[in-house]
Structure formats: structure tokens, C-alpha cells
Design a protein around this motif. Structure first.
Motif, PDB file in Angstrom:
ATOM      1  N   HIS A  34       0.345  34.751  75.908  1.00 52.86           N
ATOM      2  CA  HIS A  34      -0.048  34.181  74.619  1.00 52.86           C
ATOM      3  C   HIS A  34      -1.241  33.277  74.844  1.00 52.86           C
ATOM      4  O   HIS A  34      -1.250  32.492  75.793  1.00 52.86           O
ATOM      5  CB  HIS A  34       1.079  33.327  74.028  1.00 52.86           C
ATOM      6  N   PRO A  36      -3.479  30.667  72.528  1.00 54.23           N
ATOM      7  CA  PRO A  36      -3.797  30.063  71.234  1.00 54.23           C
ATOM      8  C   PRO A  36      -5.297  30.175  70.940  1.00 54.23           C
ATOM      9  O   PRO A  36      -6.133  30.016  71.828  1.00 54.23           O
ATOM     10  CB  PRO A  36      -3.393  28.596  71.402  1.00 54.23           C
ATOM     11  N   GLY A  46      -5.103  30.714  65.063  1.00 51.25           N
ATOM     12  CA  GLY A  46      -4.353  31.938  65.285  1.00 51.25           C
ATOM     13  C   GLY A  46      -3.793  31.984  66.691  1.00 51.25           C
ATOM     14  O   GLY A  46      -3.863  31.016  67.444  1.00 51.25           O
ATOM     15  N   MET A  47      -3.246  33.151  67.027  1.00 51.44           N
ATOM     16  CA  MET A  47      -2.670  33.354  68.352  1.00 51.44           C
ATOM     17  C   MET A  47      -3.009  34.772  68.788  1.00 51.44           C
ATOM     18  O   MET A  47      -2.890  35.716  68.012  1.00 51.44           O
ATOM     19  CB  MET A  47      -1.155  33.171  68.298  1.00 51.44           C
ATOM     20  N   THR A  49      -1.874  37.589  71.404  1.00 48.24           N
ATOM     21  CA  THR A  49      -0.750  37.916  72.278  1.00 48.24           C
ATOM     22  C   THR A  49      -1.050  39.175  73.072  1.00 48.24           C
ATOM     23  O   THR A  49      -1.966  39.931  72.740  1.00 48.24           O
ATOM     24  CB  THR A  49       0.536  38.141  71.454  1.00 48.24           C
ATOM     25  N   THR A  91      -3.378  37.328  65.736  1.00 43.78           N
ATOM     26  CA  THR A  91      -2.423  37.068  64.673  1.00 43.78           C
ATOM     27  C   THR A  91      -2.866  35.793  63.969  1.00 43.78           C
ATOM     28  O   THR A  91      -3.008  34.748  64.597  1.00 43.78           O
ATOM     29  CB  THR A  91      -1.005  36.894  65.261  1.00 43.78           C
ATOM     30  N   TRP A  92      -3.088  35.900  62.666  1.00 39.71           N
ATOM     31  CA  TRP A  92      -3.602  34.764  61.891  1.00 39.71           C
ATOM     32  C   TRP A  92      -2.489  33.847  61.404  1.00 39.71           C
ATOM     33  O   TRP A  92      -2.632  32.639  61.420  1.00 39.71           O
ATOM     34  CB  TRP A  92      -4.401  35.263  60.689  1.00 39.71           C
ATOM     35  N   ASP A  93      -1.414  34.413  60.918  1.00 40.87           N
ATOM     36  CA  ASP A  93      -0.323  33.635  60.328  1.00 40.87           C
ATOM     37  C   ASP A  93       0.681  33.286  61.425  1.00 40.87           C
ATOM     38  O   ASP A  93       1.568  34.078  61.743  1.00 40.87           O
ATOM     39  CB  ASP A  93       0.342  34.444  59.210  1.00 40.87           C
ATOM     40  N   VAL A  94       0.529  32.111  62.004  1.00 40.89           N
ATOM     41  CA  VAL A  94       1.302  31.724  63.174  1.00 40.89           C
ATOM     42  C   VAL A  94       2.362  30.689  62.803  1.00 40.89           C
ATOM     43  O   VAL A  94       2.075  29.716  62.099  1.00 40.89           O
ATOM     44  CB  VAL A  94       0.371  31.130  64.263  1.00 40.89           C
ATOM     45  N   THR A  96       4.464  27.591  63.755  1.00 41.92           N
ATOM     46  CA  THR A  96       4.237  26.466  64.663  1.00 41.92           C
ATOM     47  C   THR A  96       5.425  25.517  64.637  1.00 41.92           C
ATOM     48  O   THR A  96       6.326  25.652  63.806  1.00 41.92           O
ATOM     49  CB  THR A  96       2.961  25.686  64.275  1.00 41.92           C
ATOM     50  N   PHE A 115       9.843  35.597  68.761  1.00 42.36           N
ATOM     51  CA  PHE A 115       8.624  35.092  69.384  1.00 42.36           C
ATOM     52  C   PHE A 115       8.974  34.646  70.796  1.00 42.36           C
ATOM     53  O   PHE A 115      10.066  34.147  71.030  1.00 42.36           O
ATOM     54  CB  PHE A 115       8.076  33.863  68.637  1.00 42.36           C
ATOM     55  N   LEU A 118       5.666  29.283  70.851  1.00 42.51           N
ATOM     56  CA  LEU A 118       5.281  28.621  69.603  1.00 42.51           C
ATOM     57  C   LEU A 118       4.185  27.612  69.921  1.00 42.51           C
ATOM     58  O   LEU A 118       4.341  26.797  70.847  1.00 42.51           O
ATOM     59  CB  LEU A 118       6.458  27.847  68.994  1.00 42.51           C
TER      60      LEU A 118
END
Length: 156
Positions: A34, A36, A46-47, A49, A91-94, A96, A115, A118
Motif C-alpha cells: 500500500h 498512500p 488516495g491510496m 495498492t 483508489t480515490w475513496d479511501v 481512514t 482492507f 488504513l
């Protein structure tokens, strides 16, 4: 125990405009699953992966198994992949979590959402990342050591 106590502080991040190849190299070299994605102000955007990378690079990996016509089409796709940026595949909608949250809350979110990490955000800024490895280490530290003890005394 709180997330802030077990998280990795100041995680390695990448800019959304970075080439995808650079992100992949960082992840492979550092053994990350992952990464960030943060802007210049340290805000999480975003993230990225290992799954995002696999999805973006799957087609070139199967070229050797295709016929000549399909290879020509895939070759063009490979050239396109070289121009991809992190923002194109991340991935935009992460989901947290805050550093003050209980580790159990992080574990529940990770379990429910499937997941394995985080991002930890405090007032909009990325301050850390908590992974499944961090949670297992924290759990192991709270359990009594079992090495050297008689296994017949445990209920399996």
C-alpha cells in the motif's frame, strides 16, 4: 491501545502525478503493498495498492500467451501504460482512521472492509498508516509468550 501507538509514523507517500512505473518500483523495492498518495501539503488524496497495480498491468503480463494479432493490440496498450500516472489507477475513496481511535476499531474496519491497511489522518493531514501487520504485532505484545511452555496445557 490507540492507533497512534502502533501505526507507522511518517509513511512513504507518492504524488498523484508520479509515473506508475515509479510507484511500482518504490513498492517492490520497499516491500510495500500500500502506498498512500498525498499532495504537496501532506493531505491524503488516495491510496495505491498492489491490487491497483495488478489491475493496471495485467494485460502486458499475458502477451506471451497470445497470437500475433492480439500481441500487436497489447503492445499498443503497453505503450499507454508507460504514460499512466498514479492518479489514473489509484483508489480515490479511501477509508481512514484517526490516531486517537482504538486499535480494535481499526481492526474491525479492516475486517469488515477487507482492507489490509488504513491511512491515519489527523485534521486532514496524513500522519501514519496502520497495517494488518501492525495490529497483529500489537495483539501479540498483549498475549503471554507461548514459546517453551508445555503445549498440553493449552486448549486448541
Amino acid at each position: 491501545m490507540q492507533v497512534g501507538e502502533v501505526m507507522t509514523r511518517e509513511p512513504v507517500t507518492i504524488d498523484p502525478e508520479a509515473p506508475l512505473g515509479t510507484a511500482r518500483a518504490v513498492m517492490v523495492e520497499r516491500g510495500f503493498r500500500h502506498l498512500p498518495v498525498a499532495d504537496g501539503a501532506g493531505r491524503l488524496v488516495g491510496m495505491l495498492t498492489d491490487r491497483d497495480l495488478r489491475d493496471a498491468t495485467f494485460a502486458p503480463a499475458i502477451v506471451e500467451y497470445l497470437g500475433p494479432a492480439a500481441r500487436r493490440r497489447i503492445r499498443g496498450l503497453g505503450e499507454t501504460l508507460e504514460s499512466l500516472r498514479v492518479r489514473d489507477v489509484m483508489t480515490w475513496d479511501v477509508v481512514t482512521i484517526e490516531p486517537e481511535a482504538p486499535v480494535a476499531r481499526a481492526a474491525a474496519l479492516m475486517f469488515e472492509g477487507r482492507f489490509s491497511s488504513l491511512p491515519v489522518v489527523d485534521h486532514g493531514r496524513l500522519v501514519g498508516i496502520i497495517t494488518d501487520h501492525d495490529i497483529l504485532r500489537a495483539l501479540a505484545e498483549t498475549l503471554p509468550a507461548v514459546r517453551g511452555l508445555d503445549p498440553d496445557t493449552f486448549l486448541w
